[in-house]
Design a protein around this motif. Structure first.
Motif, PDB file in Angstrom:
ATOM      1  N   GLY A  58       0.838  -1.194   0.000  1.00 22.38           N
ATOM      2  CA  GLY A  58       0.000   0.000   0.000  1.00 22.38           C
ATOM      3  C   GLY A  58       0.867   1.236   0.000  1.00 22.38           C
ATOM      4  N   THR A  59       0.493   2.225  -0.798  1.00 21.85           N
ATOM      5  CA  THR A  59       1.293   3.442  -0.869  1.00 21.85           C
ATOM      6  C   THR A  59       0.428   4.633  -1.240  1.00 21.85           C
ATOM      7  OG1 THR A  59       3.286   4.453  -1.816  1.00 21.85           O
ATOM      8  CG2 THR A  59       1.943   3.118  -3.310  1.00 21.85           C
ATOM      9  N   THR A  60       0.942   5.778  -0.891  1.00 24.41           N
ATOM     10  CA  THR A  60       0.387   7.020  -1.398  1.00 24.41           C
ATOM     11  C   THR A  60       1.057   7.322  -2.728  1.00 24.41           C
ATOM     12  OG1 THR A  60       2.073   8.169  -0.100  1.00 24.41           O
ATOM     13  CG2 THR A  60      -0.125   8.010   0.868  1.00 24.41           C
ATOM     14  N   GLU A  61       0.410   8.159  -3.512  1.00 25.89           N
ATOM     15  CA  GLU A  61       1.012   8.658  -4.747  1.00 25.89           C
ATOM     16  C   GLU A  61       1.776   9.929  -4.388  1.00 25.89           C
ATOM     17  OE1 GLU A  61      -0.732   9.560  -9.091  1.00 25.89           O
ATOM     18  OE2 GLU A  61      -1.549  10.837  -7.501  1.00 25.89           O
ATOM     19  N   ASN A  62       3.082   9.904  -4.603  1.00 28.94           N
ATOM     20  CA  ASN A  62       3.928  11.052  -4.282  1.00 28.94           C
ATOM     21  C   ASN A  62       4.645  11.494  -5.548  1.00 28.94           C
ATOM     22  OD1 ASN A  62       3.118  10.241  -1.751  1.00 28.94           O
ATOM     23  ND2 ASN A  62       5.131  10.293  -0.838  1.00 28.94           N
ATOM     24  N   LEU A  63       4.233  12.620  -6.089  1.00 32.79           N
ATOM     25  CA  LEU A  63       4.839  13.152  -7.307  1.00 32.79           C
ATOM     26  C   LEU A  63       4.841  12.104  -8.417  1.00 32.79           C
ATOM     27  CD1 LEU A  63       7.834  14.994  -5.589  1.00 32.79           C
ATOM     28  CD2 LEU A  63       5.670  16.003  -6.370  1.00 32.79           C
ATOM     29  N   ALA A  64       3.710  11.439  -8.599  1.00 31.40           N
ATOM     30  CA  ALA A  64       3.519  10.404  -9.629  1.00 31.40           C
ATOM     31  C   ALA A  64       4.409   9.193  -9.398  1.00 31.40           C
ATOM     32  CB  ALA A  64       3.711  10.975 -11.030  1.00 31.40           C
ATOM     33  N   TYR A  65       4.758   8.918  -8.144  1.00 27.67           N
ATOM     34  CA  TYR A  65       5.617   7.797  -7.795  1.00 27.67           C
ATOM     35  C   TYR A  65       5.129   7.221  -6.471  1.00 27.67           C
ATOM     36  CZ  TYR A  65      10.017   5.163  -7.828  1.00 27.67           C
ATOM     37  OH  TYR A  65      10.950   4.166  -7.874  1.00 27.67           O
ATOM     38  N   GLY A  97      -3.927  11.135  -5.383  1.00 27.16           N
ATOM     39  CA  GLY A  97      -4.565  12.430  -5.581  1.00 27.16           C
ATOM     40  C   GLY A  97      -4.761  12.715  -7.055  1.00 27.16           C
ATOM     41  N   ASN A  98      -3.889  12.157  -7.891  1.00 28.30           N
ATOM     42  CA  ASN A  98      -3.990  12.294  -9.343  1.00 28.30           C
ATOM     43  C   ASN A  98      -4.586  11.021  -9.911  1.00 28.30           C
ATOM     44  OD1 ASN A  98      -3.396  14.706 -10.557  1.00 28.30           O
ATOM     45  ND2 ASN A  98      -1.196  14.415 -10.484  1.00 28.30           N
ATOM     46  N   ASP A  99      -3.869  10.380 -10.829  1.00 28.61           N
ATOM     47  CA  ASP A  99      -4.425   9.185 -11.460  1.00 28.61           C
ATOM     48  C   ASP A  99      -3.747   7.890 -11.040  1.00 28.61           C
ATOM     49  OD1 ASP A  99      -2.032   9.256 -12.843  1.00 28.61           O
ATOM     50  OD2 ASP A  99      -2.930   9.543 -14.810  1.00 28.61           O
ATOM     51  N   GLY A 100      -2.598   7.962 -10.364  1.00 31.91           N
ATOM     52  CA  GLY A 100      -1.927   6.765  -9.872  1.00 31.91           C
ATOM     53  C   GLY A 100      -1.132   5.994 -10.908  1.00 31.91           C
ATOM     54  N   THR A 101      -1.138   6.440 -12.150  1.00 33.90           N
ATOM     55  CA  THR A 101      -0.495   5.694 -13.228  1.00 33.90           C
ATOM     56  C   THR A 101       0.994   5.484 -12.999  1.00 33.90           C
ATOM     57  OG1 THR A 101      -2.116   6.552 -14.792  1.00 33.90           O
ATOM     58  CG2 THR A 101      -0.105   5.632 -15.724  1.00 33.90           C
ATOM     59  N   GLY A 102       1.712   6.557 -12.698  1.00 31.64           N
ATOM     60  CA  GLY A 102       3.151   6.448 -12.482  1.00 31.64           C
ATOM     61  C   GLY A 102       3.483   5.596 -11.268  1.00 31.64           C
ATOM     62  N   THR A 103       2.677   5.721 -10.231  1.00 29.26           N
ATOM     63  CA  THR A 103       2.881   4.934  -9.015  1.00 29.26           C
ATOM     64  C   THR A 103       2.725   3.449  -9.310  1.00 29.26           C
ATOM     65  OG1 THR A 103       1.992   6.788  -7.738  1.00 29.26           O
ATOM     66  CG2 THR A 103       2.134   4.647  -6.623  1.00 29.26           C
ATOM     67  N   CYS A 104       1.643   3.102  -9.980  1.00 29.62           N
ATOM     68  CA  CYS A 104       1.414   1.693 -10.324  1.00 29.62           C
ATOM     69  C   CYS A 104       2.522   1.156 -11.213  1.00 29.62           C
ATOM     70  CB  CYS A 104       0.065   1.524 -11.015  1.00 29.62           C
ATOM     71  SG  CYS A 104      -1.344   1.792  -9.920  1.00 29.62           S
ATOM     72  N   ARG A 105       2.911   1.924 -12.203  1.00 30.45           N
ATOM     73  CA  ARG A 105       3.964   1.479 -13.126  1.00 30.45           C
ATOM     74  C   ARG A 105       5.258   1.204 -12.365  1.00 30.45           C
ATOM     75  NH1 ARG A 105       3.236   4.679 -17.312  1.00 30.45           N
ATOM     76  NH2 ARG A 105       4.037   6.449 -16.165  1.00 30.45           N
ATOM     77  N   ALA A 106       5.632   2.091 -11.442  1.00 29.53           N
ATOM     78  CA  ALA A 106       6.875   1.918 -10.693  1.00 29.53           C
ATOM     79  C   ALA A 106       6.830   0.662  -9.825  1.00 29.53           C
ATOM     80  CB  ALA A 106       7.137   3.148  -9.823  1.00 29.53           C
ATOM     81  N   VAL A 107       5.742   0.464  -9.090  1.00 24.20           N
ATOM     82  CA  VAL A 107       5.635  -0.715  -8.225  1.00 24.20           C
ATOM     83  C   VAL A 107       5.553  -1.984  -9.070  1.00 24.20           C
ATOM     84  CG1 VAL A 107       4.238  -1.893  -6.475  1.00 24.20           C
ATOM     85  CG2 VAL A 107       4.595   0.590  -6.317  1.00 24.20           C
ATOM     86  N   GLU A 108       4.782  -1.952 -10.141  1.00 26.83           N
ATOM     87  CA  GLU A 108       4.657  -3.133 -11.008  1.00 26.83           C
ATOM     88  C   GLU A 108       6.002  -3.515 -11.625  1.00 26.83           C
ATOM     89  OE1 GLU A 108       0.103  -3.101 -12.608  1.00 26.83           O
ATOM     90  OE2 GLU A 108       1.408  -1.527 -13.370  1.00 26.83           O
ATOM     91  N   THR A 109       6.807  -2.517 -11.986  1.00 29.53           N
ATOM     92  CA  THR A 109       8.119  -2.804 -12.569  1.00 29.53           C
ATOM     93  C   THR A 109       9.003  -3.546 -11.568  1.00 29.53           C
ATOM     94  OG1 THR A 109       7.980  -0.907 -14.053  1.00 29.53           O
ATOM     95  CG2 THR A 109      10.186  -1.745 -13.573  1.00 29.53           C
ATOM     96  N   ILE A 110       9.021  -3.078 -10.341  1.00 28.52           N
ATOM     97  CA  ILE A 110       9.836  -3.738  -9.312  1.00 28.52           C
ATOM     98  C   ILE A 110       9.315  -5.142  -9.029  1.00 28.52           C
ATOM     99  CG2 ILE A 110      10.518  -3.671  -6.876  1.00 28.52           C
ATOM    100  CD1 ILE A 110      10.529  -0.550  -7.190  1.00 28.52           C
ATOM    101  N   CYS A 111       8.014  -5.293  -8.895  1.00 31.24           N
ATOM    102  CA  CYS A 111       7.438  -6.612  -8.599  1.00 31.24           C
ATOM    103  C   CYS A 111       7.631  -7.584  -9.764  1.00 31.24           C
ATOM    104  CB  CYS A 111       5.968  -6.487  -8.226  1.00 31.24           C
ATOM    105  SG  CYS A 111       5.717  -5.649  -6.645  1.00 31.24           S
TER     106      CYS A 111
END
Length: 153
Positions: A58-65, A97-111
């Motif tokens: 679980g994470t917050t979206e911080n600057l699209a990350y 707060g925005n769309d979460g796209t960058g956050t999801c992409r970053a976590v998905e890449t690591i996983c």
């Protein structure tokens, strides 16, 4: 007994409510063979991951990350878990707060690099706060724990 690990950053009252909702769902009385633990990302260790049977991030979206706390968790746990936990069932929820796209992409890449297995698409709770986010988080926790309980994951 199986272990569901929740590694979630909860810096605000609302994000704390979200992780509590995930825990509530995962600890449903009908789920008997799963123990659930929440460990904040800055406290989570490779041993926590090595001893779990599934993980919810679980994470917050911080600057699209993702939050810096979750990134720190990955930095410390990636290599110790890389070869040992391939196939670990995982899920993600994001308070965006925005769309979460960058956050999801970053976590998905690591996983993906860890070769963990997604049980569903990320849950992204977007925009202004809605109490329905709590229902969605509870459902996520219940889905993962119930799948572990009956041996699907």
């Amino acid at each position: 007994m199986k272990t569901l690990l929740i590694v979630a950053h909860a810096p605000s009252e609302n994000t704390r409510l979200m992780v509590e909702a995930v825990l509530k769902g995962a600890q449903h009385p009908d789920i008997e063979q799963v123990q659930t633990r929440w460990v904040p990302p800055l406290e989570a260790t490779p041993e926590d991951v090595l001893t779990c049977d599934a993980i919810i991030l679980g994470t917050t979206e911080n600057l699209a990350y993702m939050s810096g706390a979750l990134k720190d968790f990955f930095d410390r746990c990636y290599y110790p878990c890389l070869d040992v936990k391939q196939g670990l069932p995982c899920a993600l929820y994001v308070r965006a707060g925005n769309d979460g796209t960058g956050t999801c992409r970053a976590v998905e890449t690591i996983c993906t690099g860890l070769r963990w297995t997604w049980i569903q698409s990320p849950l992204v709770c977007r925009g202004d706060w809605k109490t329905s986010f709590l229902d969605q988080c509870e459902e996520l926790g219940m889905t993962m724990a119930a799948g572990l309980d009956v041996g699907i994951y």
